[in-house]
Design a protein around this motif. Structure first.
Motif, short mmCIF file in Angstrom:
data_model
loop_
_atom_site.label_atom_id
_atom_site.label_comp_id
_atom_site.label_asym_id
_atom_site.label_seq_id
_atom_site.Cartn_x
_atom_site.Cartn_y
_atom_site.Cartn_z
N SER A 104 23.42 115.49 25.21
CA SER A 104 23.11 114.39 24.28
C SER A 104 21.78 114.55 23.59
O SER A 104 21.47 113.80 22.67
N GLY A 105 20.97 115.51 24.04
CA GLY A 105 19.71 115.76 23.37
C GLY A 105 18.52 115.48 24.26
O GLY A 105 18.66 115.23 25.47
N ALA B 244 5.34 120.68 24.27
CA ALA B 244 5.25 122.13 24.40
C ALA B 244 5.70 122.64 25.76
O ALA B 244 6.22 123.76 25.87
N ALA B 245 5.50 121.86 26.82
CA ALA B 245 5.86 122.29 28.17
C ALA B 245 7.21 121.73 28.61
O ALA B 245 7.55 121.81 29.79
N SER B 246 7.99 121.18 27.69
CA SER B 246 9.29 120.58 28.00
C SER B 246 10.42 121.51 27.56
O SER B 246 10.35 122.12 26.49
N ASP B 247 11.46 121.58 28.37
CA ASP B 247 12.68 122.29 27.99
C ASP B 247 13.59 121.29 27.30
O ASP B 247 14.16 120.41 27.94
N LEU B 248 13.74 121.43 25.99
CA LEU B 248 14.49 120.45 25.21
C LEU B 248 15.99 120.62 25.34
O LEU B 248 16.76 119.84 24.75
N THR B 249 16.44 121.60 26.13
CA THR B 249 17.87 121.79 26.36
C THR B 249 18.30 121.30 27.73
O THR B 249 19.49 121.34 28.07
N THR C 166 18.14 117.00 19.15
CA THR C 166 19.41 117.49 19.69
C THR C 166 19.46 119.00 19.52
O THR C 166 19.00 119.53 18.49
N PRO C 167 19.98 119.73 20.52
CA PRO C 167 20.12 121.18 20.37
C PRO C 167 21.11 121.54 19.27
O PRO C 167 22.01 120.77 18.94
N VAL C 168 20.96 122.73 18.72
CA VAL C 168 21.85 123.23 17.68
C VAL C 168 22.61 124.42 18.24
O VAL C 168 22.02 125.34 18.80
N SER C 169 23.94 124.40 18.09
CA SER C 169 24.77 125.47 18.62
C SER C 169 24.73 126.69 17.71
O SER C 169 24.17 126.67 16.61
N ALA C 170 25.37 127.77 18.15
CA ALA C 170 25.33 129.03 17.41
C ALA C 170 25.96 128.90 16.03
O ALA C 170 25.59 129.63 15.10
N ASP C 171 26.89 127.96 15.85
CA ASP C 171 27.54 127.80 14.54
C ASP C 171 26.77 126.85 13.63
O ASP C 171 27.24 126.48 12.56
N GLY C 172 25.56 126.43 14.09
CA GLY C 172 24.71 125.58 13.26
C GLY C 172 24.99 124.11 13.37
O GLY C 172 24.36 123.31 12.67
N MET C 173 25.90 123.71 14.24
CA MET C 173 26.22 122.29 14.41
C MET C 173 25.40 121.73 15.56
O MET C 173 25.29 122.35 16.61
N GLU D 152 20.36 112.50 36.75
CA GLU D 152 20.33 111.06 37.06
C GLU D 152 19.24 110.32 36.30
O GLU D 152 18.80 109.24 36.73
N THR D 153 18.77 110.88 35.20
CA THR D 153 17.81 110.18 34.34
C THR D 153 18.31 110.23 32.90
O THR D 153 19.16 111.06 32.56
N SER D 154 17.76 109.37 32.06
CA SER D 154 18.12 109.38 30.65
C SER D 154 17.59 110.65 29.98
O SER D 154 16.67 111.29 30.49
N PRO D 155 18.17 111.03 28.84
CA PRO D 155 17.75 112.28 28.18
C PRO D 155 16.27 112.27 27.82
O PRO D 155 15.79 111.34 27.18
N GLY D 156 15.55 113.30 28.25
CA GLY D 156 14.14 113.42 27.88
C GLY D 156 13.25 112.48 28.65
O GLY D 156 13.51 112.13 29.80
N CYS D 157 12.17 112.05 28.01
CA CYS D 157 11.16 111.20 28.64
C CYS D 157 11.27 109.77 28.12
O CYS D 157 11.09 109.53 26.93
#
Length: 270
Positions: free
Chosen positions: A168-169, A221-226, A143-150, A231-236
């Motif tokens: 959602s990640g 390495a070649a994926s943008d995790l953000t 899951t991404p982390v925001s600027a406030d660390g959450m 129309e697809t589920s998060p990630g692969c």
């Protein structure tokens, strides 16, 4: 056999925030990190493959299958378990073994049963899709982390009452796809078109001196995790229509649509 979990070359922890993963160079935290291995075997000097007879503890190991659990339920891994497992235990006849071979995945005969009736560790429903698809062979969730660390998972929990939404990640769920059955709650009668079982082999391996290192960083390495394909589920999620798998499955040593498999980059020994 001792396994070690890393992420980006550093020891994995549920309490760490990781930078420099994927293409976005955005900080992430890990929500889950587990996988099934099976059909472990050692290779002799003359190339013979000798199966490891697993200890049947029916907690982490059953038949030829073992669950590796790298998360400990702390930090960002709140949906996990406190117990971890980083070993595969078994015996082979006395001999001089120089190599290693195993699968990442669950054999077809065990992959599509009822997890509520299965022996441990196959009774872990968190590692199960449905009867048609079977188990998640690899479950790696970020899951991404925001600027406030959450992290965004926390954001969704704390802001849900105000109607806000958050990413959602980015998840990697490896499993069998294109399985044929009457419904999602019916097991297939024949193997799925895409078994997606990884084969890992090392010609040189010393079980007494070396460990098996799992690190998803080269795979993603070649994926943008953000970001995620609409129309697809998060990630692969391993399905042919999931474009986020195009740079992932080949690095697991698996073909994806018309993209050929590469040498797997998930597992190393040292």
């Amino acid at each position: 056999m001792n396994f070690a979990a890393e992420l980006g070359g550093t020891p994995f922890s549920c309490t760490e925030t990781y930078n420099g993963l994927g293409t976005a160079d955005s900080p992430i935290q890990v929500l889950d990190y587990r996988m099934f291995v099976s059909n472990v075997a050692l290779i002799t000097e003359d190339g013979a493959t000798v199966p490891l007879e697993l200890e049947q503890d029916r907690r982490w190991q059953v038949e030829t299958i073992a669950l590796l659990d790298f998360e400990d339920g702390t930090g960002s891994c709140t949906n996990g378990t406190a117990e971890t497992n980083m070993t595969v235990r078994g015996t082979v006849p006395e001999g001089n073994y120089t190599g290693l071979r195993f699968n990442i995945g669950v054999p077809f005969d065990w992959n599509h049963g009822d997890p509520t009736l299965a022996p441990s560790p196959l009774n872990l429903t968190a590692m199960f899709w449905n009867w048609r698809g079977g188990y998640k062979f690899i479950k790696f969730e970020t899951t991404p982390v925001s600027a406030d660390g959450m992290n965004m998972a926390q954001d969704m929990h704390t802001e849900g009452a105000h109607g806000h939404s958050a990413a959602s990640g980015w998840f990697l769920h490896l499993g069998s796809t294109m399985c044929q059955s009457n419904s999602r709650t019916d097991p297939p009668e024949s193997p799925c078109a895409n078994l997606n079982v990884m084969t890992v082999a090392f010609d040189a391996f010393n079980a007494l001196r070396q460990q098996i290192v799992i690190d998803p960083a080269p795979v993603i390495a070649a994926s943008d995790l953000t970001m995620n394909t609409p129309e697809t589920s998060p990630g692969c999620m391993s399905f042919p229509n999931d474009a986020d798998c195009a740079t992932v499955l080949p690095k697991l040593g698996l073909p994806f649509n018309d993209i050929s498999a590469e040498a797997q980059r998930l597992v190393a020994v040292r």
